[in-house]
Design a protein around this motif. Structure first.
Motif, short mmCIF file in Angstrom:
data_model
loop_
_atom_site.label_atom_id
_atom_site.label_comp_id
_atom_site.label_asym_id
_atom_site.label_seq_id
_atom_site.Cartn_x
_atom_site.Cartn_y
_atom_site.Cartn_z
N LYS A 162 0.83 -1.21 0.00
CA LYS A 162 0.00 0.00 0.00
C LYS A 162 0.86 1.26 0.00
CE LYS A 162 -2.74 -1.29 3.50
NZ LYS A 162 -3.89 -1.24 4.45
N ILE A 163 1.98 1.22 0.72
CA ILE A 163 2.90 2.36 0.69
C ILE A 163 3.41 2.57 -0.73
CG2 ILE A 163 5.21 3.11 1.39
CD1 ILE A 163 4.68 1.84 4.12
N ASN A 164 3.83 1.50 -1.36
CA ASN A 164 4.39 1.60 -2.71
C ASN A 164 3.36 2.07 -3.73
OD1 ASN A 164 6.94 0.84 -1.91
ND2 ASN A 164 6.71 -1.31 -2.48
N ALA A 165 2.10 1.79 -3.46
CA ALA A 165 1.03 2.23 -4.38
C ALA A 165 0.57 3.65 -4.07
CB ALA A 165 -0.14 1.27 -4.29
N GLY A 166 1.16 4.28 -3.05
CA GLY A 166 0.77 5.64 -2.68
C GLY A 166 -0.56 5.72 -1.99
N LYS A 167 -1.05 4.61 -1.43
CA LYS A 167 -2.37 4.59 -0.81
C LYS A 167 -2.34 4.92 0.67
CE LYS A 167 -4.27 1.15 -4.04
NZ LYS A 167 -4.89 -0.19 -4.16
N ILE A 168 -1.14 4.97 1.26
CA ILE A 168 -1.06 5.17 2.69
C ILE A 168 0.30 5.75 3.04
CG2 ILE A 168 -0.11 2.89 3.26
CD1 ILE A 168 -2.04 2.79 5.64
N SER A 169 0.35 6.53 4.10
CA SER A 169 1.63 7.05 4.57
C SER A 169 2.34 5.98 5.39
CB SER A 169 1.42 8.29 5.43
OG SER A 169 0.83 7.94 6.67
N GLY A 170 3.62 6.17 5.63
CA GLY A 170 4.35 5.23 6.45
C GLY A 170 3.81 5.17 7.86
N SER A 171 3.52 6.34 8.45
CA SER A 171 3.00 6.39 9.81
C SER A 171 1.66 5.67 9.93
CB SER A 171 2.84 7.84 10.26
OG SER A 171 4.09 8.45 10.47
N ASP A 172 0.80 5.92 8.95
CA ASP A 172 -0.52 5.26 8.99
C ASP A 172 -0.38 3.75 8.79
OD1 ASP A 172 -1.77 7.64 9.47
OD2 ASP A 172 -2.46 7.95 7.41
N ALA A 173 0.59 3.35 7.98
CA ALA A 173 0.82 1.92 7.79
C ALA A 173 1.26 1.27 9.09
CB ALA A 173 1.88 1.70 6.71
N ALA A 174 2.10 1.97 9.85
CA ALA A 174 2.55 1.45 11.14
C ALA A 174 1.38 1.32 12.11
CB ALA A 174 3.63 2.35 11.73
N THR A 175 0.51 2.30 12.11
CA THR A 175 -0.66 2.28 12.99
C THR A 175 -1.58 1.11 12.64
OG1 THR A 175 -0.56 4.67 13.32
CG2 THR A 175 -2.66 3.58 13.79
N GLU A 176 -1.82 0.93 11.34
CA GLU A 176 -2.65 -0.19 10.89
C GLU A 176 -2.01 -1.53 11.27
OE1 GLU A 176 -5.08 1.46 6.97
OE2 GLU A 176 -3.68 -0.23 6.79
N LEU A 177 -0.72 -1.61 11.08
CA LEU A 177 -0.01 -2.86 11.37
C LEU A 177 -0.12 -3.21 12.85
CD1 LEU A 177 1.84 -5.07 10.14
CD2 LEU A 177 3.78 -3.65 10.79
N GLN A 178 0.06 -2.20 13.71
CA GLN A 178 -0.06 -2.42 15.15
C GLN A 178 -1.44 -2.97 15.51
OE1 GLN A 178 2.05 -2.23 17.65
NE2 GLN A 178 0.71 -2.18 19.45
N ALA A 179 -2.48 -2.33 15.01
CA ALA A 179 -3.84 -2.76 15.33
C ALA A 179 -4.10 -4.18 14.83
CB ALA A 179 -4.85 -1.78 14.73
N ASN A 180 -3.64 -4.46 13.63
CA ASN A 180 -3.85 -5.78 13.02
C ASN A 180 -3.16 -6.87 13.81
OD1 ASN A 180 -3.94 -8.03 11.31
ND2 ASN A 180 -3.86 -6.80 9.46
N ILE A 181 -1.89 -6.64 14.17
CA ILE A 181 -1.12 -7.67 14.85
C ILE A 181 -1.64 -7.88 16.28
CG2 ILE A 181 1.16 -8.30 15.70
CD1 ILE A 181 0.79 -8.58 12.68
N VAL A 182 -2.00 -6.80 16.96
CA VAL A 182 -2.56 -6.94 18.31
C VAL A 182 -3.84 -7.77 18.27
CG1 VAL A 182 -3.69 -5.68 20.19
CG2 VAL A 182 -1.51 -4.86 19.27
#
Length: 446
Positions: free
Chosen positions: A414-434
């Motif tokens: 999603k970062i590479n496709a320009g659909k999300i910022s790095g910070s937002d990707a980290a936030t999504e990843l945290q929520a998903n993994i938790v």
């Protein structure tokens, strides 16, 4: 992996685990790829995929009268892991010794699939390895595998591109890397690097280099897991690479693909952020031949803070003893002795099959002073890779590495496709993994 499966794993861990003593007479094995030299000796079954494994096994068997290795290659990486998990679930079918990547050990430790070999000879060879290499195979005082090879990271670069665009020294910091990338692009040059979504372990290592601690986990309390994937360091690194992608300074091609290698050979990328095993991989893929011969060099990995350098690792494998081993003490002798003799280690590093972790090799004059053909005669081991390995402090891996890597890969897409910022990707990843970890039965701390 289902929640039910994890619950069963946690119950198995809580019950005290398997015996680490001899549990019977080793049977004669019939599916060996290699030749058994001393037919009267007990046999230990091994799964492994190193390219020179046939020679390594022959070296071991020719040098041992008390035990023989029966080796099978059941597949590399994920293919082997699928078969290994099947054997764990079935309670049968595993080899005595198995080759595993260090970042996958915790996922099998929690399933009570691996034996603590600390008292079966591992403690006696601890001094042969760096602190980081040993930490990667350990849980406290317990040791779950014998280290063989590692992946201290560095910056591989094209000297012809650097020379053409006036870059006189390789970037020492990531700020310099970005500035050099902009300079090359402004002059009409190639992309400076590549953010391949399919190498999440690489990206995780760069986050750890910045100071991130993705996980805290201790097998002594296997139901607890600390997840910290959206701290400022993790966000900073993802934002950094997202910025390079947005500006067109780096590519977004999946690595280890035909298209990527074609780009590397053709000068599409000025640098390759990778590990000490990369020269062997690149050579085997056809890099370093024709127009791409004699143009490669390597430098220390750029730092986030030049005043506080941090060494990180990508990849590396070890030999573990499975709890299904018939004779665990004998299996530990094999795990610790296989790919540990001078002839096998020399064959491995000279043919670029492994970057050895054994200090006996790392401190040898031949290894230190070796002039790399791929790097046009550069003493890469002495200049870059040995210091990086010795400075590496080790990582803490979670028992959900496979799922985590898949989700980090999805966020990078999603970062590479320009659909999300790095910070937002980290936030999504945290929520998903938790959410996932809780669904698997872990008590999660954030």
């Amino acid at each position: 992996m289902s929640a039910l499966a994890l619950a069963a794993m946690l119950a198995a861990c809580s019950s005290g685990g398997g015996s680490t003593t001899s549990s019977g007479t080793s049977p004669k094995l019939t599916n060996c790829t290699n030749k058994i030299v001393n037919k009267s000796a007990p046999e230990v079954s091994v799964w492994a995929w190193y390219p020179n494994m046939a020679k390594v096994v022959d070296n071991f068997n020719n040098g041992h009268k008390d035990v023989q290795v029966c080796w099978t290659n059941v597949g590399q990486g994920g293919d082997e892991y699928t078969k290994f998990q099947t054997g764990i679930s079935a309670g049968k079918g595993l080899p005595d010794v198995v080759m595993l990547e260090a970042d996958h050990l915790a996922g099998y430790e929690i399933q009570n699939a691996l034996v603590d070999i600390s008292k079966l000879g591992a403690d006696k060879v601890k001094s042969n390895f760096s602190a980081g290499a040993w930490k990667d195979v350990s849980q406290g005082s317990a040791v779950y595998a014998a280290p063989v090879d590692g992946g201290p990271m560095a910056l591989i670069y094209r000297t012809d591109v650097f020379q053409k665009y006036g870059i006189t020294t390789p970037p020492a910091t990531w700020d310099e890397y970005a500035a050099d990338a902009a300079k090359v692009k402004a002059a009409g040059g190639p992309m400076f690097g590549d953010l391949g979504a399919n190498v999440p372990a690489n990206l995780m290592a760069l986050q750890i280099q910045k100071g991130a601690v993705p996980y805290k986990y201790d097998l002594k309390d296997p139901k607890k897991l600390t997840v910290n994937l959206a701290d400022q360091a993790s966000k900073d690194v993802l934002d950094y690479w997202a910025g390079l992608v947005k500006k067109g300074l780096v590519g977004t091609q999946d690595q280890f693909t035909t298209d990527y290698i074609s780009g590397v050979v053709g000068g599409k990328y000025a640098t390759y952020t990778s590990a000490a095993w990369a020269p062997g991989y690149l050579t085997g893929a056809g890099v370093g031949k024709g127009d791409s011969k004699g143009v490669w060099a390597v430098a220390p990995l750029p730092q986030w803070d030049a005043a506080n350098p941090v060494s990180v690792n990508w990849g590396g494998s070890a030999f573990a003893v499975t709890t299904q081993a018939t004779d665990k003490k004998l299996a530990a002798e094999v795990a610790l002795g296989l790919y540990a003799d001078p002839d096998s280690l020399a064959d491995g590093w000279k043919n670029q099959v492994i970057f050895p972790l054994n200090q006996g090799v790392l401190k040898s004059a031949d290894f230190i002073n070796n002039k790399s053909e791929f790097f046009n005669g550069q003493t890469a081991n002495k200049d870059v890779y040995i210091p990086a390995e010795n400075a590496y402090k080790g990582f803490v891996y979670a028992p959900i590495t496979v799922y985590y890597y898949a989700q980090l890969q999805a966020e990078t897409v999603k970062i590479n496709a320009g659909k999300i910022s790095g910070s937002d990707a980290a936030t999504e990843l945290q929520a998903n993994i938790v959410k996932y970890a809780k669904s698997q039965g872990f008590t999660v701390t954030e």
